[in-house]
Design an enzyme around this catalytic site. Structure first.
Site, PDB file in Angstrom:
ATOM      1  N   GLY A  26       0.855  -1.257  -0.163  1.00 28.81           N
ATOM      2  CA  GLY A  26      -0.121  -0.003  -0.121  1.00 28.81           C
ATOM      3  C   GLY A  26       0.916   1.382   0.052  1.00 28.81           C
ATOM      4  CB  ILE A  27       0.076   4.534   1.556  1.00 30.64           C
ATOM      5  CG1 ILE A  27      -1.351   4.838   1.055  1.00 30.64           C
ATOM      6  CG2 ILE A  27       0.784   6.044   1.699  1.00 30.64           C
ATOM      7  CD1 ILE A  27      -2.167   5.510   1.728  1.00 30.64           C
ATOM      8  NE  ARG A 152     -13.925   4.033   7.459  1.00 29.26           N
ATOM      9  CZ  ARG A 152     -14.678   2.902   6.940  1.00 29.26           C
ATOM     10  NH1 ARG A 152     -15.322   2.292   7.893  1.00 29.26           N
ATOM     11  NH2 ARG A 152     -14.257   2.408   5.962  1.00 29.26           N
ATOM     12  CE1 TYR A 155      -7.758   4.520   9.586  1.00 30.39           C
ATOM     13  CE2 TYR A 155      -9.337   5.994   8.730  1.00 30.39           C
ATOM     14  CZ  TYR A 155      -7.993   5.381   8.460  1.00 30.39           C
ATOM     15  OH  TYR A 155      -7.111   5.624   7.527  1.00 30.39           O
ATOM     16  CE  LYS A 159      -4.928   6.646  10.093  1.00 33.12           C
ATOM     17  NZ  LYS A 159      -3.508   6.275   9.903  1.00 33.12           N
ATOM     18  CB  SER A 192      -5.941  -2.735   3.936  1.00 30.59           C
ATOM     19  OG  SER A 192      -5.893  -1.519   3.721  1.00 30.59           O
ATOM     20  NE  ARG A 213     -14.948   7.548   1.140  1.00 27.08           N
ATOM     21  CZ  ARG A 213     -15.002   6.812   2.206  1.00 27.08           C
ATOM     22  NH1 ARG A 213     -15.960   6.697   2.970  1.00 27.08           N
ATOM     23  NH2 ARG A 213     -13.744   6.533   2.475  1.00 27.08           N
TER      24      ARG A 213
HETATM   25  P1  NAD Z   1      -2.536  -1.312   3.810  1.00 30.34           P
HETATM   26  O1  NAD Z   1      -3.610  -1.165   5.056  1.00 30.34           O
HETATM   27  O2  NAD Z   1      -3.083  -1.933   2.658  1.00 30.34           O
HETATM   28  O3  NAD Z   1      -1.311  -2.037   4.482  1.00 30.34           O
HETATM   29  C1  NAD Z   1      -0.880  -1.773   5.852  1.00 30.34           C
HETATM   30  C2  NAD Z   1       0.343  -2.265   6.251  1.00 30.34           C
HETATM   31  O4  NAD Z   1       0.681  -2.028   7.530  1.00 30.34           O
HETATM   32  C3  NAD Z   1       0.348  -3.818   5.794  1.00 30.34           C
HETATM   33  O5  NAD Z   1       1.604  -4.153   5.025  1.00 30.34           O
HETATM   34  C4  NAD Z   1       0.715  -4.548   7.413  1.00 30.34           C
HETATM   35  O6  NAD Z   1       1.158  -5.811   7.269  1.00 30.34           O
HETATM   36  C5  NAD Z   1       1.224  -3.419   7.973  1.00 30.34           C
HETATM   37  N1  NAD Z   1       1.043  -3.304   9.334  1.00 30.34           N
HETATM   38  C6  NAD Z   1      -0.301  -3.506  10.098  1.00 30.34           C
HETATM   39  N2  NAD Z   1       0.101  -3.630  11.429  1.00 30.34           N
HETATM   40  C7  NAD Z   1       1.301  -3.371  11.681  1.00 30.34           C
HETATM   41  C8  NAD Z   1       2.195  -3.359  12.940  1.00 30.34           C
HETATM   42  N3  NAD Z   1       1.596  -3.845  14.129  1.00 30.34           N
HETATM   43  N4  NAD Z   1       3.581  -3.248  12.755  1.00 30.34           N
HETATM   44  C9  NAD Z   1       3.958  -3.167  11.407  1.00 30.34           C
HETATM   45  N5  NAD Z   1       3.460  -2.972  10.281  1.00 30.34           N
HETATM   46  C10 NAD Z   1       1.935  -3.433  10.633  1.00 30.34           C
HETATM   47  O7  NAD Z   1      -2.001   0.003   3.521  1.00 30.34           O
HETATM   48  P2  NAD Z   1      -2.798   1.324   3.244  1.00 30.34           P
HETATM   49  O8  NAD Z   1      -4.394   1.299   3.002  1.00 30.34           O
HETATM   50  O9  NAD Z   1      -2.019   2.198   2.066  1.00 30.34           O
HETATM   51  O10 NAD Z   1      -2.643   2.084   4.437  1.00 30.34           O
HETATM   52  C11 NAD Z   1      -1.370   2.994   5.007  1.00 30.34           C
HETATM   53  C12 NAD Z   1      -1.791   4.202   5.930  1.00 30.34           C
HETATM   54  O11 NAD Z   1      -2.429   5.026   5.230  1.00 30.34           O
HETATM   55  C13 NAD Z   1      -2.427   3.719   6.829  1.00 30.34           C
HETATM   56  O12 NAD Z   1      -2.181   4.593   8.161  1.00 30.34           O
HETATM   57  C14 NAD Z   1      -3.974   4.132   6.711  1.00 30.34           C
HETATM   58  O13 NAD Z   1      -5.171   4.280   7.849  1.00 30.34           O
HETATM   59  C15 NAD Z   1      -3.599   5.333   6.127  1.00 30.34           C
HETATM   60  N6  NAD Z   1      -4.849   5.603   5.063  1.00 30.34           N
HETATM   61  C16 NAD Z   1      -5.122   4.909   3.970  1.00 30.34           C
HETATM   62  C17 NAD Z   1      -6.205   5.236   3.089  1.00 30.34           C
HETATM   63  C18 NAD Z   1      -6.753   4.409   2.026  1.00 30.34           C
HETATM   64  O14 NAD Z   1      -7.752   4.529   1.407  1.00 30.34           O
HETATM   65  N7  NAD Z   1      -5.985   3.179   1.837  1.00 30.34           N
HETATM   66  C19 NAD Z   1      -6.664   6.392   3.249  1.00 30.34           C
HETATM   67  C20 NAD Z   1      -6.194   7.482   4.116  1.00 30.34           C
HETATM   68  C21 NAD Z   1      -5.204   6.974   5.275  1.00 30.34           C
END
Ligand code: NAD
Length: 253
Positions: A26-27, A152, A155, A159, A192, A213
């Protein structure tokens, strides 16, 4: 890179040592890969061993680490040594209103989303203070830090806490050459997110609702978030600290 055409690397992070948490997918993964391309030595931490192995193939130094475990974070970060940049991306989405959020999910949300940031920043800040230089980037969200969204509760609360801690760090360490900014993304394509969409009875309708949205009519890409993280990590953003950098396809406008 997927989606948007990115500019070719020009060594914008050359000579910098960086830690990225949640770097396996992911990010976080996109940030880690972009930072490698821009010349940084990148240490990526995650609990997902299989995906970390793929990240290693992209030039990321990988560390199997549960970022909610304070002692483990301290030990791993000490082994890595002082860094110029921390990009903290660990986060977990808990679905439900406050009435639907069980105490264990509430606690898990804070342990993963907020405590992990507390552990990570406490491990990198002493080195940054010594160097009188550093950039910390936290991945918050537009959810609740800027706008309320249904289902949410936990969550959003976490955040908002991430943004609050970001601003506190920025205020406390501004005189010591350390900057701290939060990125607040809208909905971004990630493994995710796909898993959450698949969990709905009608995943096609669920995806359409997520897209609906977003006024731009599409989801963001991890690479677009990584491009903003690159700016915040580089010296080009030297005058920027304590901000909530919104990147949400016009969703909160
Ligand atoms: P994701 O949820 O697909 O992946 C999350 C990663 O975090 C995974 O590789 C997982 O193994 C790792 N992880 C989980 N628990 C962990 C721990 N205890 N220690 C170490 N690593 C751990 O990634 P994403 O959706 O890109 O989200 C990344 C961040 O961006 C998060 O903080 C999320 O809240 C934030 N975010 C995501 C979105 C979205 O739409 N995807 C939007 C806004 C914010």
């Amino acid at each position: 890179m997927k989606g948007i055409k990115m500019t070719a690397p020009t060594g914008r992070l050359a000579g910098k040592k960086v830690i990225v948490t949640a770097a396996a997918q992911g990010i976080g993964r996109a940030i880690a890969e972009r930072f490698v391309q821009e010349g940084a030595q990148v240490h990526g931490c995650d609990i997902n061993e299989a995906e970390l192995a793929k990240a290693a193939a992209a030039g990321i130094h990988t560390h199997l680490l549960d970022c909610s475990d304070g002692a483990a974070v301290a030990a791993t970060f000490a082994q890595i040594g002082p860094v110029d940049v921390l990009a903290h991306a660990v986060g977990w989405v808990c679905h439900g209103s406050v009435l639907e959020t069980a105490p264990e999910d509430w606690n898990r949300s804070f342990r993963l989303n907020v405590d992990s940031m507390y552990h990570a920043v406490r491990a990198v800040l002493p080195g940054m203070v010594k160097a009188q230089n550093g950039s910390i980037i936290a991945i918050s969200s537009i959810v609740s830090s800027l706008k309320g969204f249904p289902n949410r509760a936990a969550y959003g609360a976490t955040k908002a806490a991430v943004l609050g801690l970001t601003k506190s760090i920025a205020a406390d360490f501004v005189g010591q050459g350390i900057r701290c900014n939060a990125i607040c993304p809208g909905t971004v394509e990630s493994p995710s997110l796909q898993a959450r969409i698949n969990a709905f009875d009608d995943p096609v309708a669920a995806r359409a609702a997520f897209i609906a949205r977003q006024p731009m009519g599409r989801l963001g890409t991890p690479e677009e978030i990584a491009a903003l993280a690159l700016y915040l990590a580089s010296d080009e953003s030297a005058y920027m600290s304590g901000t909530a950098a919104i990147i949400d396809g016009c969703a909160t406008n």
